[in-house]
Design a protein around this motif. Structure first.
Motif, PDB file in Angstrom:
ATOM      1  N   ALA A 157      44.314  25.038  38.532  1.00  9.23           N
ATOM      2  CA  ALA A 157      43.572  24.168  37.620  1.00  9.23           C
ATOM      3  C   ALA A 157      44.392  22.973  37.154  1.00  9.23           C
ATOM      4  CB  ALA A 157      43.082  24.967  36.422  1.00  9.23           C
ATOM      5  N   ASP A 158      45.721  23.110  37.125  1.00 12.55           N
ATOM      6  CA  ASP A 158      46.568  22.002  36.669  1.00 12.55           C
ATOM      7  C   ASP A 158      46.958  21.066  37.804  1.00 12.55           C
ATOM      8  OD1 ASP A 158      48.298  23.640  38.050  1.00 12.55           O
ATOM      9  OD2 ASP A 158      49.663  24.007  36.366  1.00 12.55           O
ATOM     10  N   SER A 159      46.382  21.252  38.989  1.00  8.12           N
ATOM     11  CA  SER A 159      46.699  20.413  40.135  1.00  8.12           C
ATOM     12  C   SER A 159      46.063  19.033  40.002  1.00  8.12           C
ATOM     13  CB  SER A 159      46.199  21.078  41.417  1.00  8.12           C
ATOM     14  OG  SER A 159      46.301  20.205  42.511  1.00  8.12           O
ATOM     15  N   ASP A 160      46.710  18.019  40.609  1.00 10.48           N
ATOM     16  CA  ASP A 160      46.146  16.667  40.653  1.00 10.48           C
ATOM     17  C   ASP A 160      45.106  16.537  41.766  1.00 10.48           C
ATOM     18  OD1 ASP A 160      47.787  15.823  38.564  1.00 10.48           O
ATOM     19  OD2 ASP A 160      49.390  15.180  39.922  1.00 10.48           O
ATOM     20  N   ARG A 243      40.677  26.099  40.293  1.00  6.79           N
ATOM     21  CA  ARG A 243      39.458  25.319  40.495  1.00  6.79           C
ATOM     22  C   ARG A 243      39.056  25.433  41.961  1.00  6.79           C
ATOM     23  NH1 ARG A 243      40.447  20.453  40.711  1.00  6.79           N
ATOM     24  NH2 ARG A 243      42.639  20.300  40.060  1.00  6.79           N
ATOM     25  N   ILE A 244      37.754  25.357  42.223  1.00  6.53           N
ATOM     26  CA  ILE A 244      37.225  25.323  43.576  1.00  6.53           C
ATOM     27  C   ILE A 244      36.825  23.882  43.872  1.00  6.53           C
ATOM     28  CG2 ILE A 244      35.499  26.215  45.189  1.00  6.53           C
ATOM     29  CD1 ILE A 244      37.418  28.340  44.145  1.00  6.53           C
ATOM     30  N   LEU A 245      37.297  23.336  44.985  1.00  4.00           N
ATOM     31  CA  LEU A 245      36.965  21.967  45.346  1.00  4.00           C
ATOM     32  C   LEU A 245      35.554  21.904  45.925  1.00  4.00           C
ATOM     33  CD1 LEU A 245      40.270  20.716  47.054  1.00  4.00           C
ATOM     34  CD2 LEU A 245      39.623  20.633  44.629  1.00  4.00           C
ATOM     35  N   ALA A 246      34.815  20.874  45.540  1.00  3.96           N
ATOM     36  CA  ALA A 246      33.443  20.706  46.026  1.00  3.96           C
ATOM     37  C   ALA A 246      33.447  20.257  47.484  1.00  3.96           C
ATOM     38  CB  ALA A 246      32.713  19.684  45.169  1.00  3.96           C
ATOM     39  N   ILE A 247      32.459  20.728  48.220  1.00  4.39           N
ATOM     40  CA  ILE A 247      32.182  20.228  49.573  1.00  4.39           C
ATOM     41  C   ILE A 247      30.726  19.808  49.541  1.00  4.39           C
ATOM     42  CG2 ILE A 247      32.215  20.718  52.047  1.00  4.39           C
ATOM     43  CD1 ILE A 247      34.074  23.072  51.450  1.00  4.39           C
ATOM     44  N   ILE A 267      28.423  27.824  43.574  1.00  2.00           N
ATOM     45  CA  ILE A 267      29.166  28.890  42.901  1.00  2.00           C
ATOM     46  C   ILE A 267      29.076  28.620  41.398  1.00  2.00           C
ATOM     47  CG2 ILE A 267      31.412  29.998  42.586  1.00  2.00           C
ATOM     48  CD1 ILE A 267      32.171  29.096  45.393  1.00  2.00           C
ATOM     49  N   ASP A 268      28.590  29.570  40.663  1.00  2.00           N
ATOM     50  CA  ASP A 268      28.370  29.383  39.232  1.00  2.00           C
ATOM     51  C   ASP A 268      29.680  29.161  38.484  1.00  2.00           C
ATOM     52  OD1 ASP A 268      25.666  29.711  39.552  1.00  2.00           O
ATOM     53  OD2 ASP A 268      25.662  31.821  38.982  1.00  2.00           O
ATOM     54  N   GLN A 275      37.539  27.743  36.411  1.00  2.00           N
ATOM     55  CA  GLN A 275      36.418  27.060  37.066  1.00  2.00           C
ATOM     56  C   GLN A 275      35.226  27.131  36.120  1.00  2.00           C
ATOM     57  OE1 GLN A 275      34.222  29.095  40.070  1.00  2.00           O
ATOM     58  NE2 GLN A 275      32.669  27.519  39.711  1.00  2.00           N
ATOM     59  N   ASP A 276      35.135  26.116  35.246  1.00  2.00           N
ATOM     60  CA  ASP A 276      34.146  26.153  34.178  1.00  2.00           C
ATOM     61  C   ASP A 276      32.787  25.601  34.590  1.00  2.00           C
ATOM     62  OD1 ASP A 276      36.093  27.183  32.442  1.00  2.00           O
ATOM     63  OD2 ASP A 276      36.800  25.167  31.945  1.00  2.00           O
ATOM     64  N   GLU A 277      32.770  24.705  35.577  1.00  2.00           N
ATOM     65  CA  GLU A 277      31.527  24.063  35.986  1.00  2.00           C
ATOM     66  C   GLU A 277      31.028  24.637  37.313  1.00  2.00           C
ATOM     67  OE1 GLU A 277      30.102  21.890  33.990  1.00  2.00           O
ATOM     68  OE2 GLU A 277      31.801  21.930  32.580  1.00  2.00           O
ATOM     69  N   ASP A 278      29.706  24.523  37.521  1.00  2.00           N
ATOM     70  CA  ASP A 278      29.155  24.869  38.828  1.00  2.00           C
ATOM     71  C   ASP A 278      29.794  23.973  39.886  1.00  2.00           C
ATOM     72  OD1 ASP A 278      27.496  26.541  37.432  1.00  2.00           O
ATOM     73  OD2 ASP A 278      25.658  25.410  37.821  1.00  2.00           O
TER      74      ASP A 278
END
Length: 350
Positions: A157-160, A243-247, A267-268, A275-278
């Motif tokens: 989550a702290d990644s740029d 965090r999960i990166l969006a595709i 992913i909810d 990972q707080d957001e969809d």
């Protein structure tokens, strides 16, 4: 058969699953189905083996549970599982399924789990099968989808790193050679304009090791085609928010257009710590495959039990083994005649 684009949402809890060991196998050619007698009133045993995936992924524990389910519900049947490099390796293993009339046996040892998109490549002799195609690519039969295979590109989550394009120059786990994860990771990176061999520093660990490396800060990101939630990501997020990166966007549309085995999935938010957001990503399907060497009646029973007894599966993806999505995304791969008979009875295949 539904082959169209699907949008899904998944948010489920993690559970434990068991596994079983590898053994050799062969079945007598006079066995017309599981539990057949030998003329003396005894049930003849049938031994099969199921190729799964790496121990850090979903295939291995889930395959063990499904094998146990078959053994518990089909008289005279024993199915043993073993760990592999997953999809590509498993599809090549099907080359060993042959009939030997002189020996009086049919080698029914090959049931495999594979990502549906990789199976399509095997059938079409493209991707990892372009230079070394299968000897009999048309002798590949689907027995039904098991669960959605969700591509999850995870960073701390702290990644740029905010997008797939930001992976340029990063240390990235793209999956074991020949795995469905590696095949998809390369496709995705290329869709975002990155050469997976030169624009990133690629690593090829199993996802279990990749997750550990991510948590320890040894790599910046890890690709994984996994169930949701993924055990490895859950373990990392217990001590490091992720965090999960969006595709999504044009790149995802391009991938879906070029490869119909993909479909979008959300992913909810809250699935993983941090990972707080969809987040929108892509999914394929974990599918059960075999060849024409598998007895039709036995294929019927294997398929029937997998769907009718899915509620007994302890792994969380057991709730995702459903008839409604059993035939999604199979492309031009034919359904095994035994499995087709079951699906016809259920009204989901004409």
């Amino acid at each position: 058969m539904s082959k169209g684009r699907r949008t899904a949402r998944i948010s489920v809890a993690i559970a434990a699953a068991g596994v079983v060991a590898l053994s050799a196998c062969a079945a007598p050619d006079d066995v017309e189905g599981p539990g057949s007698g030998n003329g003396d009133g005894d049930v003849e045993e049938v031994f099969l083996q199921l190729a799964t995936g790496s121990t850090g992924g979903t295939y291995y524990p889930l395959g063990g549970e499904i094998a146990q389910l078959w053994g518990d519900n089909i008289d005279g049947l024993q199915v043993d599982t073993f760990a592999t490099g997953a999809s590509v390796q498993n599809l090549r293993a099907l080359e060993g399924a042959t009939e030997d009339e002189e020996a009086g046996a049919i080698d029914q040892s090959e049931l495999i789990m594979s990502v549906n998109g990789v199976a399509m490549q095997a059938q079409n002799s493209t991707g990892p099968f372009a230079d070394e195609p299968l000897a009999s690519p048309d002798d590949l039969y689907a027995m039904g989808n098991i669960y959605p295979e969700v591509m999850q590109v995870v960073v701390r989550a702290d990644s740029d790193i905010e997008t797939i394009a930001d992976l340029e120059g990063a240390n990235v786990e793209i999956g074991p050679p020949g795995s469905g994860t590696e095949v998809a990771a390369r496709q995705i990176l290329e869709a975002y304009g990155l050469d997976p061999d030169s624009d990133i520093n690629p690593f090829d660990s199993t996802f279990g090791d990749a997750a550990t490396a991510l948590g320890d800060g040894q790599v910046d990101a890890a690709f994984g085609i996994l169930s949701v939630p993924a055990a490895g990501i859950m373990e990392v997020s217990a001590s490091n928010d992720v965090r999960i990166l969006a595709i999504d966007g044009d790149e995802a549309e391009q991938l879906i257009e070029e490869d119909p085995s993909y479909s979008p999935l959300t992913i909810d938010g809250g699935t993983y710590n941090g990972q707080d957001e969809d987040v929108v990503t892509l999914t394929q399907w974990a599918t059960l495959y075999s060849t024409s060497a598998l007895d039709e009646d036995l294929a019927y029973e294997l398929t029937r039990v997998m769907y009718e007894e899915a509620d007994s599966i302890g792994h969380d993806v057991g709730s995702q083994v459903v008839l409604e999505t059993a035939l999604d995304g199979l492309g031009d791969i034919e359904v095994h005649p035994g499995s087709a008979r079951f699906f016809e009875e259920q009204g989901i295949l004409d």
